[in-house]
Design a protein around this motif. Structure first.
Motif, mmCIF file in Angstrom:
data_model
loop_
_atom_site.group_PDB
_atom_site.id
_atom_site.type_symbol
_atom_site.label_atom_id
_atom_site.label_comp_id
_atom_site.label_asym_id
_atom_site.label_seq_id
_atom_site.Cartn_x
_atom_site.Cartn_y
_atom_site.Cartn_z
ATOM 1 N N GLY A 86 0.377 -1.295 -0.324
ATOM 2 C CA GLY A 86 0.036 0.042 -0.103
ATOM 3 C C GLY A 86 0.951 1.565 -0.216
ATOM 4 O O GLY A 86 0.303 2.272 -0.198
ATOM 5 N N ILE A 87 1.807 1.146 0.002
ATOM 6 C CA ILE A 87 2.656 2.751 0.424
ATOM 7 C C ILE A 87 2.771 2.797 -1.002
ATOM 8 O O ILE A 87 3.518 2.372 -2.222
ATOM 9 C CB ILE A 87 4.414 2.619 0.504
ATOM 10 C CG1 ILE A 87 4.705 2.232 2.272
ATOM 11 C CG2 ILE A 87 5.318 3.005 0.112
ATOM 12 C CD1 ILE A 87 4.069 3.550 2.947
ATOM 13 N N CYS A 88 3.124 4.042 -1.286
ATOM 14 C CA CYS A 88 3.151 5.308 -2.352
ATOM 15 C C CYS A 88 4.414 5.475 -2.138
ATOM 16 O O CYS A 88 4.866 6.334 -1.355
ATOM 17 C CB CYS A 88 2.285 6.194 -2.875
ATOM 18 S SG CYS A 88 0.555 5.687 -2.858
ATOM 19 N N SER A 89 5.205 5.278 -3.300
ATOM 20 C CA SER A 89 6.716 5.602 -3.631
ATOM 21 C C SER A 89 7.147 6.606 -4.840
ATOM 22 O O SER A 89 6.364 6.126 -5.521
ATOM 23 C CB SER A 89 7.961 4.973 -3.177
ATOM 24 O OG SER A 89 9.326 4.924 -3.129
ATOM 25 N N MET A 90 8.679 7.209 -5.250
ATOM 26 C CA MET A 90 8.271 7.894 -6.411
ATOM 27 C C MET A 90 9.396 7.600 -6.830
ATOM 28 O O MET A 90 10.844 6.780 -6.144
ATOM 29 C CB MET A 90 9.064 9.080 -6.064
ATOM 30 C CG MET A 90 8.052 10.623 -5.363
ATOM 31 S SD MET A 90 6.486 10.665 -6.450
ATOM 32 C CE MET A 90 7.365 11.545 -7.849
ATOM 33 N N GLN A 102 6.853 10.546 -12.172
ATOM 34 C CA GLN A 102 6.106 8.991 -11.546
ATOM 35 C C GLN A 102 6.730 8.779 -10.502
ATOM 36 O O GLN A 102 7.286 9.105 -9.477
ATOM 37 C CB GLN A 102 6.971 7.917 -12.774
ATOM 38 C CG GLN A 102 7.475 8.495 -14.302
ATOM 39 C CD GLN A 102 7.965 7.403 -14.850
ATOM 40 O OE1 GLN A 102 7.936 6.182 -14.526
ATOM 41 N NE2 GLN A 102 8.525 7.902 -15.986
ATOM 42 N N PHE A 103 5.019 7.563 -9.635
ATOM 43 C CA PHE A 103 5.735 6.674 -9.069
ATOM 44 C C PHE A 103 4.468 5.594 -8.837
ATOM 45 O O PHE A 103 4.000 5.321 -9.529
ATOM 46 C CB PHE A 103 4.077 7.684 -7.375
ATOM 47 C CG PHE A 103 2.752 7.534 -7.976
ATOM 48 C CD1 PHE A 103 2.302 6.871 -7.301
ATOM 49 C CD2 PHE A 103 2.388 8.587 -8.666
ATOM 50 C CE1 PHE A 103 0.677 6.952 -8.179
ATOM 51 C CE2 PHE A 103 1.149 8.570 -9.028
ATOM 52 C CZ PHE A 103 -0.136 7.551 -8.724
ATOM 53 N N PHE A 104 4.813 4.620 -7.532
ATOM 54 C CA PHE A 104 4.401 3.467 -8.358
ATOM 55 C C PHE A 104 3.647 3.142 -6.500
ATOM 56 O O PHE A 104 4.523 4.230 -5.867
ATOM 57 C CB PHE A 104 6.054 2.673 -7.958
ATOM 58 C CG PHE A 104 7.183 2.589 -7.058
ATOM 59 C CD1 PHE A 104 6.792 1.703 -6.090
ATOM 60 C CD2 PHE A 104 8.207 3.477 -6.932
ATOM 61 C CE1 PHE A 104 7.940 1.706 -4.692
ATOM 62 C CE2 PHE A 104 8.988 3.749 -6.051
ATOM 63 C CZ PHE A 104 8.886 2.585 -5.126
#
Length: 154
Positions: A86-90, A102-104
């Motif tokens: 669930g973490i959002c990171s660049m 862009q992120f994932f």
């Protein structure tokens, strides 16, 4: 919703995803994501790299994973927040200060990314939607963000 100014609502081709942004961890990255969302930058952008058991990546305007916004790249804001489900990171190149748009979103724990990529948020609702995104690099029929808004603006 705890803080509408730091909550993102993503409408995707598979359903809605809510992300709690963390300006306490990455103030510059959160500011950029909000700025781009408010400009409509993410609307219509595909998930171009979706690796089962790892992560779903989006934010490239040309869908190749090579593009970004017209804004300057960001200074890294690496932090100790773990890369877990669930973490959002660049996303970035092999240069630390190359994150742009862009992120994932992590499907599973990816702790080998810790302290090397900037965590800026976490999915609070809709992880089941993220799980359904078409897989591939790129997927044959990629899913997309139809609309990405800051909750305070909705």
């Amino acid at each position: 919703m705890a803080d509408a100014e730091n909550t993102l609502i993503l409408d995707t081709s598979k359903g809605q995803v809510t992300i709690e942004m963390r300006p306490d961890l990455a103030p510059g990255h959160v500011a950029r994501i909000k700025e781009l969302a408010r400009e409509g930058f993410y609307d219509g952008i595909i998930f171009h790299r979706v690796i089962d058991g790892f992560m779903a990546q989006t934010g490239c305007p040309d869908g190749t994973g090579m593009g970004g916004s017209s804004k300057p790249d960001l200074e890294a804001e690496f932090n100790a927040e773990p890369h877990v489900r669930g973490i959002c990171s660049m996303a970035r190149t092999n240069q630390p200060h190359s994150a742009n748009s862009q992120f994932f979103i992590c499907f599973e724990d990816a702790r080998f990314l810790d302290n090397q990529y900037t965590v800026w948020g976490k999915v609070t609702e809709g992880m089941d939607v993220v799980d359904q995104l078409a897989k591939g690099e790129p997927p044959r029929n990629p899913d997309q963000i139809t609309s990405m808004k800051v909750a305070a603006d909705v």
